[in-house]
Design an enzyme around this catalytic site. Structure first.
Site, PDB file in Angstrom:
ATOM      1  N   PRO A  86       0.817  -1.217   0.000  1.00  0.00           N
ATOM      2  CA  PRO A  86       0.000   0.000   0.000  1.00  0.00           C
ATOM      3  C   PRO A  86       0.849   1.266   0.000  1.00  0.00           C
ATOM      4  CG  PRO A  86      -0.798  -1.553   1.655  1.00  0.00           C
ATOM      5  CD  PRO A  86       0.518  -2.070   1.158  1.00  0.00           C
ATOM      6  N   GLU A 113       1.292  -8.001   8.653  1.00  0.00           N
ATOM      7  CA  GLU A 113       1.354  -6.557   8.901  1.00  0.00           C
ATOM      8  C   GLU A 113       2.181  -5.819   7.857  1.00  0.00           C
ATOM      9  OE1 GLU A 113       0.323  -3.098  10.828  1.00  0.00           O
ATOM     10  OE2 GLU A 113      -0.465  -5.132  11.046  1.00  0.00           O
ATOM     11  N   ARG A 150      -2.308  -8.641 -20.881  1.00  0.00           N
ATOM     12  CA  ARG A 150      -3.228  -8.313 -21.972  1.00  0.00           C
ATOM     13  C   ARG A 150      -2.557  -7.433 -23.035  1.00  0.00           C
ATOM     14  NH1 ARG A 150      -5.853  -3.397 -21.857  1.00  0.00           N
ATOM     15  NH2 ARG A 150      -7.712  -4.276 -22.834  1.00  0.00           N
ATOM     16  N   ASP A 164      -7.673   2.364 -24.914  1.00  0.00           N
ATOM     17  CA  ASP A 164      -8.208   2.065 -23.595  1.00  0.00           C
ATOM     18  C   ASP A 164      -8.242   3.323 -22.740  1.00  0.00           C
ATOM     19  OD1 ASP A 164      -8.655  -0.638 -23.867  1.00  0.00           O
ATOM     20  OD2 ASP A 164      -6.699  -1.226 -23.092  1.00  0.00           O
TER      21      ASP A 164
END
Length: 239
Positions: A86, A113, A150, A164
């Site tokens: 994160p 953690e 992809r 896209d």
């Protein structure tokens, strides 16, 4: 491209790689995927890969040693190592295009953690898929790999991804299929008149409009022409 995934739960990827477009990309033979349970590289007699946090804190932290040992065993001169966290830089479409140029991707999936900070000395890039926290790095790894695979030659047609959302800092324009009229909601006439120049003009206008309305921050990443600014002004005025 060779892809090595460091994970405590390799079974989580089985459905991901066995279905749809990703399976097609692997079937082309230009992508090799390997899984490494870094628990196997622990020198602890119980094969532990985590421990309590120095200085105190909730939860357990992934230890540096088993991950380092695993990386040491699989790294090559072509390796590019990514840690999913994160705290990493936000993953964007531009990064997906850059990653397809790599010959060997190593992806580290975290758990518990988080990571011992010293692991960062052995990686090339720390990536986050968004401003939220998940239970582990396997789902973020699938997101990253889906975005990259992809784009690999032979997975999908190139013109399917060139426009896209985010590929040109603009979201994708609205798209329609049959029936032409559904409960009084009809397809815009410009899309059925056969004038490809006008269709392209409409599509670009709608991309710019949608981006301005939904993700105006993306427009700061590109040079806006006088025409672009005029379209945005019309949107602001509700035209």
């Amino acid at each position: 491209m060779k892809i090595d995934i460091l994970t405590l739960f390799p079974e989580m990827f089985s459905g991901f790689f066995d279905n749809s477009i990703i399976k097609r990309g692997l079937a082309k033979g230009n992508i090799e995927v390997n899984f490494h349970n870094f628990r196997d590289y622990s020198t602890n007699k119980h094969h532990r890969v985590d421990d309590t946090v120095y200085g105190g804190g909730a939860g357990l932290l992934l230890s540096v040693e088993p991950i380092y040992n695993c990386l040491k065993a699989i790294k090559t001169k072509d390796s590019f190592t990514i840690m999913l966290s994160p705290q990493g830089s936000l993953f964007k479409q531009k990064a997906a295009y850059e990653l397809i140029e790599q010959k060997h991707l190593i992806i580290i999936c975290g758990h518990y953690e988080g990571f011992d900070e010293r692991i960062k000395n052995f990686i090339d890039l720390e990536i986050s898929i968004g401003d939220y926290v998940l239970t582990g790095g396997e789902v973020p790894a699938m997101v990253l790999l889906d975005a990259v695979i992809r784009l690999m030659p032979g997975t999908i047609k190139e013109d399917s991804h060139l426009k896209d959302s985010f590929s040109e800092y603009l979201l994708e324009h609205p798209q329609y299929t049959k029936p032409y009229d559904f409960m009084g909601m009809t397809v815009p006439d410009v899309l059925v008149n056969g004038n490809h120049k006008e269709i392209a003009k409409w599509q670009y206008r709608e991309r710019l409009k949608k981006t301005y309305q939904n993700r105006p921050d993306l427009l700061n990443l590109s040079e806006l022409s006088a025409t672009d600014l005029a379209i945005i002004k019309e949107v602001e005025e509700g035209k």
